[in-house]
Scaffold this motif. Sequence first.
Motif, PDB file in Angstrom:
ATOM      1  N   SER A  77       0.827  -1.210   0.000  1.00 51.68           N
ATOM      2  CA  SER A  77       0.000   0.000   0.000  1.00 51.68           C
ATOM      3  C   SER A  77       0.858   1.255   0.000  1.00 51.68           C
ATOM      4  CB  SER A  77      -0.918   0.012   1.214  1.00 51.68           C
ATOM      5  OG  SER A  77      -1.814  -1.053   1.166  1.00 51.68           O
ATOM      6  N   VAL A  78       1.889   1.277   0.831  1.00 54.26           N
ATOM      7  CA  VAL A  78       2.759   2.447   0.897  1.00 54.26           C
ATOM      8  C   VAL A  78       3.517   2.633  -0.417  1.00 54.26           C
ATOM      9  CG1 VAL A  78       4.814   3.392   2.039  1.00 54.26           C
ATOM     10  CG2 VAL A  78       2.971   2.417   3.396  1.00 54.26           C
ATOM     11  N   PHE A  79       4.000   1.546  -0.986  1.00 57.09           N
ATOM     12  CA  PHE A  79       4.751   1.622  -2.235  1.00 57.09           C
ATOM     13  C   PHE A  79       3.884   2.133  -3.380  1.00 57.09           C
ATOM     14  CE2 PHE A  79       6.220  -0.264  -6.217  1.00 57.09           C
ATOM     15  CZ  PHE A  79       7.533   0.167  -6.244  1.00 57.09           C
ATOM     16  N   VAL A  80       2.708   1.535  -3.537  1.00 53.98           N
ATOM     17  CA  VAL A  80       1.816   1.929  -4.633  1.00 53.98           C
ATOM     18  C   VAL A  80       1.358   3.373  -4.470  1.00 53.98           C
ATOM     19  CG1 VAL A  80      -0.486   1.519  -5.602  1.00 53.98           C
ATOM     20  CG2 VAL A  80       1.061  -0.387  -5.231  1.00 53.98           C
ATOM     21  N   THR A  81       0.972   3.749  -3.260  1.00 48.20           N
ATOM     22  CA  THR A  81       0.512   5.116  -3.018  1.00 48.20           C
ATOM     23  C   THR A  81       1.633   6.121  -3.231  1.00 48.20           C
ATOM     24  OG1 THR A  81      -1.103   4.298  -1.443  1.00 48.20           O
ATOM     25  CG2 THR A  81      -0.574   6.631  -1.331  1.00 48.20           C
ATOM     26  N   GLY A  82       2.803   5.816  -2.703  1.00 42.88           N
ATOM     27  CA  GLY A  82       3.937   6.734  -2.856  1.00 42.88           C
ATOM     28  C   GLY A  82       4.345   6.910  -4.306  1.00 42.88           C
ATOM     29  N   LEU A  83       4.462   5.809  -5.039  1.00 36.26           N
ATOM     30  CA  LEU A  83       4.859   5.885  -6.448  1.00 36.26           C
ATOM     31  C   LEU A  83       3.826   6.637  -7.279  1.00 36.26           C
ATOM     32  CD1 LEU A  83       7.220   4.826  -8.171  1.00 36.26           C
ATOM     33  CD2 LEU A  83       5.785   2.874  -8.746  1.00 36.26           C
ATOM     34  N   ALA A  84       2.548   6.336  -7.064  1.00 37.76           N
ATOM     35  CA  ALA A  84       1.491   7.014  -7.812  1.00 37.76           C
ATOM     36  C   ALA A  84       1.454   8.500  -7.477  1.00 37.76           C
ATOM     37  CB  ALA A  84       0.142   6.373  -7.527  1.00 37.76           C
ATOM     38  N   THR A  85       1.662   8.844  -6.222  1.00 33.86           N
ATOM     39  CA  THR A  85       1.644  10.254  -5.826  1.00 33.86           C
ATOM     40  C   THR A  85       2.810  11.018  -6.438  1.00 33.86           C
ATOM     41  OG1 THR A  85       0.537   9.680  -3.762  1.00 33.86           O
ATOM     42  CG2 THR A  85       1.649  11.811  -3.848  1.00 33.86           C
ATOM     43  N   VAL A  86       3.997  10.444  -6.377  1.00 39.40           N
ATOM     44  CA  VAL A  86       5.175  11.126  -6.931  1.00 39.40           C
ATOM     45  C   VAL A  86       5.028  11.318  -8.438  1.00 39.40           C
ATOM     46  CG1 VAL A  86       7.646  10.844  -7.395  1.00 39.40           C
ATOM     47  CG2 VAL A  86       6.761  10.447  -5.101  1.00 39.40           C
ATOM     48  N   PHE A  87       4.688  10.250  -9.158  1.00 37.12           N
ATOM     49  CA  PHE A  87       4.570  10.370 -10.612  1.00 37.12           C
ATOM     50  C   PHE A  87       3.438  11.296 -11.023  1.00 37.12           C
ATOM     51  CE2 PHE A  87       6.860   6.152 -11.351  1.00 37.12           C
ATOM     52  CZ  PHE A  87       8.036   6.799 -11.695  1.00 37.12           C
ATOM     53  N   SER A  88       2.289  11.187 -10.381  1.00 40.74           N
ATOM     54  CA  SER A  88       1.175  12.048 -10.785  1.00 40.74           C
ATOM     55  C   SER A  88       1.465  13.509 -10.446  1.00 40.74           C
ATOM     56  CB  SER A  88      -0.129  11.589 -10.154  1.00 40.74           C
ATOM     57  OG  SER A  88      -0.090  11.725  -8.754  1.00 40.74           O
TER      58      SER A  88
END
Length: 178
Positions: A77-88
């Motif tokens: 959850s942390v990985f997916v949320t963090g990656l999506a937040t940074v890229f978006s």
Amino acid sequence: MHTIRRKPKYSIGFVIIFLLLVLVALGILVPLGWLILTGFKTNKELFLDPWHLPENWLFSNYASAWKSGVGRYFFNSVFVTGLATVFSTILSCMAAYALSRMRFRSRSFWLIFLVAGLMLAPQSSLISIFEMSKGIGIYNTRIGVALVNCAFRIPFATLLIRSHFLTIHRELEESAYL
């Protein structure tokens, strides 16, 4: 002799809003506390006496839950949320800057395209997302989930950041160049 009337420290409106916020906070914190306390109970206590404190506090319940996979799920959850937040955020900032500061012929088309992206519900594109992610080999991966989340965040984030960029005066931007 004049007596000075002091204004009440707290108005009626302030007290009402404060009480409403306290109720909202209790509505969030009480179930969360109950959930945490329930984690210390045995199965028998959980089903027979759900509203009382546990007789024996079983800290091992949390340790066994962590060992059985909760730690991995938390990391996912942390990985997916963090990656999506940074890229978006990065992509939205670049798109918002271009749409707010640069003059080009198809700018209004891209704004309408972004608004149309807001109207597309993720559920309406599940089959096509599944087929595309399977076709490019990112099906059932954390990066695939992060990219899908990023794609659905970009329209709203771009319009939000663009509206902020429009409030910044061009003179301030020009002085930053110097």
